[in-house]
Each structure stands twice: as structure tokens, then as C-alpha cells.
Design a protein around this motif. Structure first.
Motif: not given
Length: 217
Positions: A25, A30-31, A34-35, A59
Motif C-alpha cells: 500500500h 495508498l493508506s 484505503e486498501l 502504482r
């Protein structure tokens, strides 16, 4: 019908925790929240059952995912003659969902196509309404389900190809298999997961063709 040799994938929430444990992540910007939220919401939909959670290759490219693979406690690696691994992009016929996270349904190793060439396998998969896996998707699968990679039963990921400046496809096709520790791999890498390539017109008895029935948000 495709024959999947591996066990059922973990739930999407379990897959999310695996990616968080590996730091994927963070690599993807991403946090963890969020995942987890994506996995929880997707797991509540019909397409989420038995699906593989994937991060968009923009990403988290193959070069950063491959070292996270493990087999016999040995990390994965990309072969030295593939420094352009992240330039292998989806074929024009492969449409990725918008957003950093998505699902793959019906993932299969394609054992029945062992000893086919990529040039032979691609039209056959298309005719079956299946889509070839990207290299990053194949890595995600092995991250979540290491048993998907077995000696003498590994797989190619021909959804990722490199285009030359003139628009033609480079003849190399990516694959994921297990190193024998020979040549430039180095003896210390014997049994390690390996990202490499094969010629599009060549056949290999120990390589199937990873594919899925679809991609979804």
C-alpha cells in the motif's frame, strides 16, 4: 474449461492484510485504511467472491513487487537481462479498470496450455473469452497464493508486452517461474521465484498461461 491447480484464494480482506504486511500500500501511495475499505466493499459484491486483489501497475510496477515474492525463504528477483521490465505494458486488448485497486475473477494458471507458444495461446484465450494476466497480476497472485508457482508448473503473463519505437511488439513475453540457480541467476538463488521472459514463438513444457475471466472495480 480452464483447470486451476491451486487452492481457493483467501478472502479479499485477508488479501488486503497481506499487501499491508508487505508494505505494498505504501509503495502504491495508498493508506492501509484505503486498501482495507476497498477490500471490504468489494468482498460484499458477487464479483468479489474468489477474486484476486490487484494494484494498478502504474502504482506498483513489477520491479518493486518481484522482490516481495518468497519461496524457501528466498526473495524473488527479475532477471538481469530484463532491466526494462516496467516498460512491459498491457496489450491494447487488455482494459484495466480506473483507479489504483481492482479485482480479477477466475484466475487460472493455464496448465493445459503447457508446451504452447505465446503466439498460439493468446488467440486461444481470446476465443474462450478469457484475458491474459499482466505480469504484475501474476506477481500479485503468487504473493497471495505461493502454491500457484510449482516447479515444472509455472506460468507466463502474456498480457504484458513491450512495444518497440516502430510500434511492433518486442518478441519477449514475461513469465514467472522458479530459478534453478544456474547462469547469471547465481547459485544462491536456486529455488527463488523468478521474473523472466521467453520468446513469443517458443514453447516450454513447464509454462502454462495465466489468465482470468475479467477485471472489475
Amino acid at each position: 474449461m480452464p483447470e486451476t491447480a491451486s487452492a481457493v484464494l483467501p478472502s479479499l480482506t485477508v488479501q488486503a492484510e497481506r499487501l499491508i504486511e508487505l508494505g505494498v500500500h505504501e509503495l502504491a501511495g495508498l493508506s492501509a485504511a484505503e486498501l482495507r475499505a476497498f477490500a471490504e466493499a468489494a468482498g460484499a459484491t458477487p464479483s468479489g467472491e474468489g477474486a484476486l486483489l490487484a494494484v494498478h501497475p502504474d502504482r506498483a510496477p513489477a520491479s518493486v513487487l518481484a522482490p516481495l515474492l518468497r519461496r524457501d525463504d528466498k526473495p524473488g528477483f527479475v532477471v538481469v537481462d530484463m532491466p526494462d521490465v516496467d516498460d512491459f505494458a498491457p496489450l491494447d486488448t487488455v482494459a484495466l479498470p480506473d483507479g489504483p485497486l481492482y479485482l480479477l475473477t477466475g484466475v487460472d494458471r493455464g496448465d493445459r496450455m503447457a508446451n504452447w507458444s505465446p503466439d498460439e495461446a493468446l488467440p486461444a484465450l481470446t476465443g474462450e473469452a478469457r484475458t491474459p494476466l499482466l505480469l504484475t497480476e501474476g506477481i500479485h497472485w503468487v504473493l497471495q497464493q505461493p502454491a500457484a508457482l510449482e516447479r515444472n508448473r509455472c506460468f507466463m503473463t502474456i498480457g504484458s508486452r513491450l512495444r518497440k519505437p516502430n510500434g511492433a511488439l518486442d518478441a519477449r513475453t514475461p513469465a514467472i517461474w522458479i530459478s534453478n540457480g544456474t547462469g547469471r541467476d547465481g547459485r544462491e538463488r536456486r529455488n527463488a521465484p523468478k521474473v523472466g521472459w521467453c520468446w513469443a514463438g517458443n514453447r516450454h513444457t513447464w509454462l502454462g498461461f495465466g489468465s482470468a475471466t475479467g477485471r472489475h472495480r
